[in-house]
Design a protein around this motif. Structure first.
Motif, PDB file in Angstrom:
ATOM      1  N   GLN A 227       0.792  -1.152   0.048  1.00 37.07           N
ATOM      2  CA  GLN A 227      -0.106   0.041  -0.003  1.00 37.07           C
ATOM      3  C   GLN A 227       0.770   0.965  -0.285  1.00 37.07           C
ATOM      4  N   ILE A 228       0.636   2.175  -0.859  1.00 40.35           N
ATOM      5  CA  ILE A 228       1.217   3.328  -0.955  1.00 40.35           C
ATOM      6  C   ILE A 228       0.080   4.546  -0.801  1.00 40.35           C
ATOM      7  N   ILE A 229       0.439   5.673  -0.163  1.00 42.44           N
ATOM      8  CA  ILE A 229      -0.698   6.811  -0.119  1.00 42.44           C
ATOM      9  C   ILE A 229       0.255   8.167  -0.752  1.00 42.44           C
ATOM     10  N   PHE A 230      -0.594   8.623  -1.236  1.00 43.86           N
ATOM     11  CA  PHE A 230      -0.180  10.017  -2.181  1.00 43.86           C
ATOM     12  C   PHE A 230      -0.801  11.130  -1.146  1.00 43.86           C
ATOM     13  N   TYR A 231      -0.067  12.135  -0.797  1.00 44.40           N
ATOM     14  CA  TYR A 231      -0.917  13.345  -0.416  1.00 44.40           C
ATOM     15  C   TYR A 231      -0.627  14.391  -1.081  1.00 44.40           C
ATOM     16  N   GLU A 232      -1.563  15.305  -1.330  1.00 42.73           N
ATOM     17  CA  GLU A 232      -1.405  16.486  -1.924  1.00 42.73           C
ATOM     18  C   GLU A 232      -0.366  17.587  -1.469  1.00 42.73           C
ATOM     19  N   ASP A 233      -0.328  17.692  -0.278  1.00 44.44           N
ATOM     20  CA  ASP A 233       0.740  18.849   0.329  1.00 44.44           C
ATOM     21  C   ASP A 233       1.823  18.055   1.078  1.00 44.44           C
ATOM     22  N   ARG A 234       2.694  18.866   1.587  1.00 46.79           N
ATOM     23  CA  ARG A 234       3.797  18.200   2.207  1.00 46.79           C
ATOM     24  C   ARG A 234       3.199  17.626   3.628  1.00 46.79           C
ATOM     25  N   ASN A 235       4.302  16.884   4.266  1.00 47.98           N
ATOM     26  CA  ASN A 235       3.854  16.566   5.779  1.00 47.98           C
ATOM     27  C   ASN A 235       2.542  15.863   5.712  1.00 47.98           C
ATOM     28  N   PHE A 236       2.296  15.075   4.725  1.00 43.73           N
ATOM     29  CA  PHE A 236       1.201  14.172   4.819  1.00 43.73           C
ATOM     30  C   PHE A 236      -0.326  14.976   5.060  1.00 43.73           C
ATOM     31  N   GLN A 237      -0.248  16.186   4.145  1.00 45.65           N
ATOM     32  CA  GLN A 237      -1.403  17.038   4.474  1.00 45.65           C
ATOM     33  C   GLN A 237      -2.335  17.085   3.298  1.00 45.65           C
ATOM     34  N   GLY A 238      -3.480  17.577   3.199  1.00 46.77           N
ATOM     35  CA  GLY A 238      -4.115  17.653   2.002  1.00 46.77           C
ATOM     36  C   GLY A 238      -4.848  16.152   1.998  1.00 46.77           C
ATOM     37  N   ARG A 239      -5.460  16.229   0.524  1.00 45.69           N
ATOM     38  CA  ARG A 239      -6.152  15.123   0.338  1.00 45.69           C
ATOM     39  C   ARG A 239      -5.361  13.916   0.064  1.00 45.69           C
ATOM     40  N   ALA A 240      -5.652  12.754   0.396  1.00 48.69           N
ATOM     41  CA  ALA A 240      -5.108  11.533   0.436  1.00 48.69           C
ATOM     42  C   ALA A 240      -5.490  10.682  -0.546  1.00 48.69           C
ATOM     43  N   HIS A 241      -4.679   9.751  -1.200  1.00 51.63           N
ATOM     44  CA  HIS A 241      -5.136   8.855  -2.238  1.00 51.63           C
ATOM     45  C   HIS A 241      -4.266   7.499  -2.251  1.00 51.63           C
ATOM     46  N   GLU A 242      -4.966   6.416  -1.833  1.00 58.21           N
ATOM     47  CA  GLU A 242      -4.306   5.125  -1.563  1.00 58.21           C
ATOM     48  C   GLU A 242      -4.190   4.323  -3.077  1.00 58.21           C
TER      49      GLU A 242
ATOM     50  N   GLN B 223      12.267   7.568 -13.019  1.00 53.73           N
ATOM     51  CA  GLN B 223      11.733   6.722 -11.963  1.00 53.73           C
ATOM     52  C   GLN B 223      12.470   6.870 -10.792  1.00 53.73           C
ATOM     53  N   PHE B 224      11.464   6.489  -9.475  1.00 53.57           N
ATOM     54  CA  PHE B 224      12.020   6.697  -8.211  1.00 53.57           C
ATOM     55  C   PHE B 224      11.421   5.345  -7.599  1.00 53.57           C
ATOM     56  N   TYR B 225      12.514   4.723  -6.729  1.00 53.86           N
ATOM     57  CA  TYR B 225      12.378   3.635  -6.022  1.00 53.86           C
ATOM     58  C   TYR B 225      11.785   3.957  -4.460  1.00 53.86           C
ATOM     59  N   LEU B 226      10.776   3.449  -4.149  1.00 58.61           N
ATOM     60  CA  LEU B 226      10.441   3.872  -2.751  1.00 58.61           C
ATOM     61  C   LEU B 226       9.835   2.428  -1.889  1.00 58.61           C
ATOM     62  N   ARG B 227      10.654   2.257  -0.703  1.00 56.76           N
ATOM     63  CA  ARG B 227      10.078   1.266   0.126  1.00 56.76           C
ATOM     64  C   ARG B 227       9.431   1.733   1.233  1.00 56.76           C
ATOM     65  N   ARG B 228       9.271   0.743   2.174  1.00 55.06           N
ATOM     66  CA  ARG B 228       8.372   1.314   3.176  1.00 55.06           C
ATOM     67  C   ARG B 228       8.936   2.329   4.157  1.00 55.06           C
ATOM     68  N   GLY B 229       8.305   3.486   4.283  1.00 57.54           N
ATOM     69  CA  GLY B 229       8.806   4.558   4.935  1.00 57.54           C
ATOM     70  C   GLY B 229       7.869   5.700   4.881  1.00 57.54           C
ATOM     71  N   GLU B 230       8.467   7.045   5.194  1.00 56.91           N
ATOM     72  CA  GLU B 230       7.529   8.307   5.203  1.00 56.91           C
ATOM     73  C   GLU B 230       8.603   9.249   4.312  1.00 56.91           C
ATOM     74  N   TYR B 231       8.029   9.805   3.568  1.00 53.38           N
ATOM     75  CA  TYR B 231       8.754  10.699   2.531  1.00 53.38           C
ATOM     76  C   TYR B 231       7.887  12.192   2.657  1.00 53.38           C
ATOM     77  N   SER B 232       8.008  12.819   3.687  1.00 55.02           N
ATOM     78  CA  SER B 232       7.322  14.096   4.005  1.00 55.02           C
ATOM     79  C   SER B 232       7.378  15.258   3.140  1.00 55.02           C
ATOM     80  N   ASP B 233       8.479  15.175   2.211  1.00 53.18           N
ATOM     81  CA  ASP B 233       8.833  16.373   1.258  1.00 53.18           C
ATOM     82  C   ASP B 233       9.394  15.791  -0.131  1.00 53.18           C
ATOM     83  N   ASN B 234       8.445  15.554  -1.055  1.00 56.79           N
ATOM     84  CA  ASN B 234       8.930  14.589  -2.062  1.00 56.79           C
ATOM     85  C   ASN B 234      10.354  15.448  -2.821  1.00 56.79           C
ATOM     86  N   GLN B 235      10.416  16.752  -2.873  1.00 58.70           N
ATOM     87  CA  GLN B 235      11.536  17.359  -3.506  1.00 58.70           C
ATOM     88  C   GLN B 235      12.770  17.075  -2.625  1.00 58.70           C
ATOM     89  N   ARG B 236      12.649  17.084  -1.325  1.00 58.93           N
ATOM     90  CA  ARG B 236      13.794  16.820  -0.514  1.00 58.93           C
ATOM     91  C   ARG B 236      14.108  15.400  -0.271  1.00 58.93           C
TER      92      ARG B 236
END
Length: 243
Positions: A71-86, A123-136
């Motif tokens: 499961q991956i969850i995308f957030y519209e804003d930084r720090n897991f704010q805004g609308r979320a999409h699983e 392409q970007f590889y993501l494993r289990r974890g939190e990515y609070s700011d995509n750019q950073r």
């Protein structure tokens, strides 16, 4: 539910054999209870002790074994704010779900995210974890347009690299991580490859740096098939950190 019934039956047979001397046989993947029925009431095998029944019922009906679900969850804003999409599977076009994505949380499994639809672009590889700011934390802007779920793999790993297009020319085979292809194989330009087993990450620089490309089992007849902009292969590693 079948696996839970099997677990309950194993539980039942174990205690019958240990405490009641019932002649229980447990073989391979199948579990069978073979009771010895003697002559007369004194040799009959009694049923499951009443105090064990709640445990059996819990295993079978209340606590089912859940399958692994990435499961991956995308957030519209930084720090897991805004609308979320699983998302729990491949999605070739995320633009229909959201216009921007500035933070990501991977609850389980591994995923590749792409800057363009249909698994194109960087392409970007993501494993289990939190990515609070995509750019950073990832190096991607707010344009996440597609994603792939990387299936679990528990077997062997094998990839063949070919000097020329269409799996021709000099061939080298790898079965383990390779942090520096040039040092290990005395060459680094490969125009095609064949992933025989497992899932791999290909980098255009040594030590798992630079552009990342996800290799699934299959044939890649030219480097553009894996998304490369040149035949340069700097390093390769197996994807093994499923969780």
């Amino acid at each position: 539910m079948l696996c839970n019934h099997t677990a309950a039956l194993s539980f039942f047979c174990f205690y019958k054999a240990k405490w009641l001397g019932s002649g229980t046989a447990v073989t391979g993947d199948a579990v069978s209870c073979q009771h010895s029925h003697g002559q007369g009431r004194g040799n009959q095998t009694p049923g499951l002790p009443p105090h064990l029944l709640p445990a059996v019922w819990f295993i079978v009906f209340i606590h089912p074994v859940q399958p692994f679900l990435p499961q991956i969850i995308f957030y519209e804003d930084r720090n897991f704010q805004g609308r979320a999409h699983e998302c729990s599977s491949d999605c070739a076009d995320l633009h229909s779900l959201f216009n921007r994505c500035n933070s990501i949380r991977v609850e389980s499994g591994c995923f590749m995210v792409y800057e363009r639809p249909n698994y194109m672009g960087n392409q970007f590889y993501l494993r289990r974890g939190e990515y609070s700011d995509n750019q950073r934390t990832i190096g991607i802007n707010d344009c996440v347009r597609s994603c792939r779920m990387i299936p679990q793999h528990g077997g062997s790993y094998r990839v063949r690299l070919y000097e020329r297009f269409d799996m021709s020319g000099q061939m080298h085979e790898l079965v383990d991580d390779c942090p520096n292809v040039q040092d290990h194989l005395s060459m680094s330009d490969f125009n095609s490859c064949n992933v025989m087993d497992g899932h791999w990450l290909l980098y255009d620089q040594p030590n798992y740096k630079g552009r990342t490309h996800y290799l699934r089992p299959g044939e890649y007849r030219r480097y553009s098939d894996w998304g490369g902009v040149s035949p340069r292969v700097g390093s390769l590693r197996r994807i093994t950190d499923f969780n």
